[in-house]
Design a protein around this motif. Structure first.
Motif, PDB file in Angstrom:
ATOM      1  N   GLU A  70       0.868  -1.171   0.000  1.00 49.16           N
ATOM      2  CA  GLU A  70       0.000   0.000   0.000  1.00 49.16           C
ATOM      3  C   GLU A  70       0.904   1.219   0.000  1.00 49.16           C
ATOM      4  O   GLU A  70       1.533   1.531   1.008  1.00 49.16           O
ATOM      5  N   GLY A  71       1.009   1.862  -1.152  1.00 42.87           N
ATOM      6  CA  GLY A  71       1.861   3.038  -1.273  1.00 42.87           C
ATOM      7  C   GLY A  71       1.720   3.658  -2.652  1.00 42.87           C
ATOM      8  O   GLY A  71       0.967   3.167  -3.496  1.00 42.87           O
ATOM      9  N   THR A  72       2.478   4.715  -2.862  1.00 42.32           N
ATOM     10  CA  THR A  72       2.444   5.396  -4.156  1.00 42.32           C
ATOM     11  C   THR A  72       3.065   4.492  -5.230  1.00 42.32           C
ATOM     12  O   THR A  72       3.738   3.503  -4.913  1.00 42.32           O
ATOM     13  N   ASP A  73       2.877   4.863  -6.480  1.00 42.60           N
ATOM     14  CA  ASP A  73       3.488   4.106  -7.576  1.00 42.60           C
ATOM     15  C   ASP A  73       5.002   4.052  -7.404  1.00 42.60           C
ATOM     16  O   ASP A  73       5.621   3.009  -7.607  1.00 42.60           O
ATOM     17  N   PHE A  74       5.602   5.191  -7.052  1.00 48.11           N
ATOM     18  CA  PHE A  74       7.050   5.233  -6.856  1.00 48.11           C
ATOM     19  C   PHE A  74       7.482   4.286  -5.736  1.00 48.11           C
ATOM     20  O   PHE A  74       8.430   3.511  -5.890  1.00 48.11           O
ATOM     21  N   THR A  77       7.350   0.764  -6.862  1.00 46.87           N
ATOM     22  CA  THR A  77       8.464   0.466  -7.769  1.00 46.87           C
ATOM     23  C   THR A  77       9.727   0.180  -6.955  1.00 46.87           C
ATOM     24  O   THR A  77      10.457  -0.780  -7.234  1.00 46.87           O
ATOM     25  N   VAL A  78       9.978   1.000  -5.934  1.00 49.73           N
ATOM     26  CA  VAL A  78      11.149   0.796  -5.076  1.00 49.73           C
ATOM     27  C   VAL A  78      11.032  -0.538  -4.351  1.00 49.73           C
ATOM     28  O   VAL A  78      11.989  -1.326  -4.311  1.00 49.73           O
ATOM     29  N   TRP A  79       9.871  -0.818  -3.769  1.00 50.79           N
ATOM     30  CA  TRP A  79       9.706  -2.066  -3.018  1.00 50.79           C
ATOM     31  C   TRP A  79       9.871  -3.279  -3.918  1.00 50.79           C
ATOM     32  O   TRP A  79      10.462  -4.279  -3.508  1.00 50.79           O
ATOM     33  N   ASN A  80       9.358  -3.204  -5.138  1.00 49.99           N
ATOM     34  CA  ASN A  80       9.572  -4.308  -6.085  1.00 49.99           C
ATOM     35  C   ASN A  80      11.057  -4.475  -6.377  1.00 49.99           C
ATOM     36  O   ASN A  80      11.552  -5.604  -6.467  1.00 49.99           O
ATOM     37  N   LYS A 115       9.439   3.394   4.468  1.00 51.69           N
ATOM     38  CA  LYS A 115       7.980   3.227   4.607  1.00 51.69           C
ATOM     39  C   LYS A 115       7.517   1.814   4.286  1.00 51.69           C
ATOM     40  O   LYS A 115       6.319   1.537   4.266  1.00 51.69           O
ATOM     41  N   ASN A 116       8.458   0.925   4.061  1.00 49.71           N
ATOM     42  CA  ASN A 116       8.136  -0.473   3.785  1.00 49.71           C
ATOM     43  C   ASN A 116       7.456  -1.097   5.006  1.00 49.71           C
ATOM     44  O   ASN A 116       7.999  -1.077   6.100  1.00 49.71           O
ATOM     45  N   LYS A 117       6.273  -1.648   4.816  1.00 52.82           N
ATOM     46  CA  LYS A 117       5.534  -2.280   5.912  1.00 52.82           C
ATOM     47  C   LYS A 117       5.641  -3.797   5.885  1.00 52.82           C
ATOM     48  O   LYS A 117       4.999  -4.474   6.683  1.00 52.82           O
ATOM     49  N   LEU A 118       6.416  -4.333   4.941  1.00 55.30           N
ATOM     50  CA  LEU A 118       6.545  -5.785   4.833  1.00 55.30           C
ATOM     51  C   LEU A 118       7.984  -6.200   5.165  1.00 55.30           C
ATOM     52  O   LEU A 118       8.727  -6.703   4.311  1.00 55.30           O
ATOM     53  N   SER A 119       8.358  -5.969   6.423  1.00 55.29           N
ATOM     54  CA  SER A 119       9.714  -6.284   6.883  1.00 55.29           C
ATOM     55  C   SER A 119      10.100  -7.707   6.529  1.00 55.29           C
ATOM     56  O   SER A 119       9.263  -8.607   6.528  1.00 55.29           O
TER      57      SER A 119
END
Length: 156
Positions: A70-74, A77-80, A115-119
């Motif tokens: 759950e976050g912005t497109d940017f 993209t970073v999390w991926n 802001k990553n919530k999936l540690s």
């Protein structure tokens, strides 16, 4: 939203999500398990807990349960891009910025990383400074250091 707690070797982790996907895996600063598995706990959360347990036992390097960012497109993209850093390896904010073809976005990458919530599953703990030093980690630098050492120990 449903929650369950997992007691890891480095503290309590709260897993949150729905029947479709895990939405949050975060360290919590408490000692007691509050959210236990019960008959209404979605299978995806139980699967996440079991896969985290396998990870901490050194038996799992890749996660396969469904999760949702759950976050912005940017941010997404970073999390991926973070998921492309192999187990037991590290990268920098600059590496991620280059990989997403936005080399000047180093600071924005750092902000998204925070802001990553999936540690652990989205392995922001594998990001280190360009100078090779550990940089911030929401779960605490000591946990980051532990996770990196753990992965080096079990890298086969």
């Amino acid at each position: 939203m449903n929650k369950i707690d997992y007691k890891s070797p480095i503290g309590l982790i709260e897993i949150e999500g729905s029947a479709e996907a895990v939405r949050s895996i975060l360290f919590v600063e408490r000692d007691e398990i509050v959210n236990t598995i019960h008959h209404e706990t979605p299978e995806v959360l139980v699967d996440c807990l079991n896969q985290l347990d396998e990870y901490f036992r050194g038996e799992r390097h890749v996660f396969t349960f469904p999760y949702h960012f759950e976050g912005t497109d940017f941010q997404q993209t970073v999390w991926n891009a973070l998921t492309t850093i192999p187990y037991a390896e590290t990268g920098s904010y600059k590496d991620i910025a280059v990989s997403i073809k936005n080399e000047k976005a180093v600071r924005a990458v750092g902000t998204a990383n925070g802001k990553n919530k999936l540690s652990i599953v989205i392995p922001c703990h594998r990001i280190i400074g360009a100078n090779g030093k550990l940089t911030g980690y929401a779960g605490g630098l000591w946990r980051k250091e532990w996770l990196l050492q753990h992965e080096r120990t079990f890298n086969k």
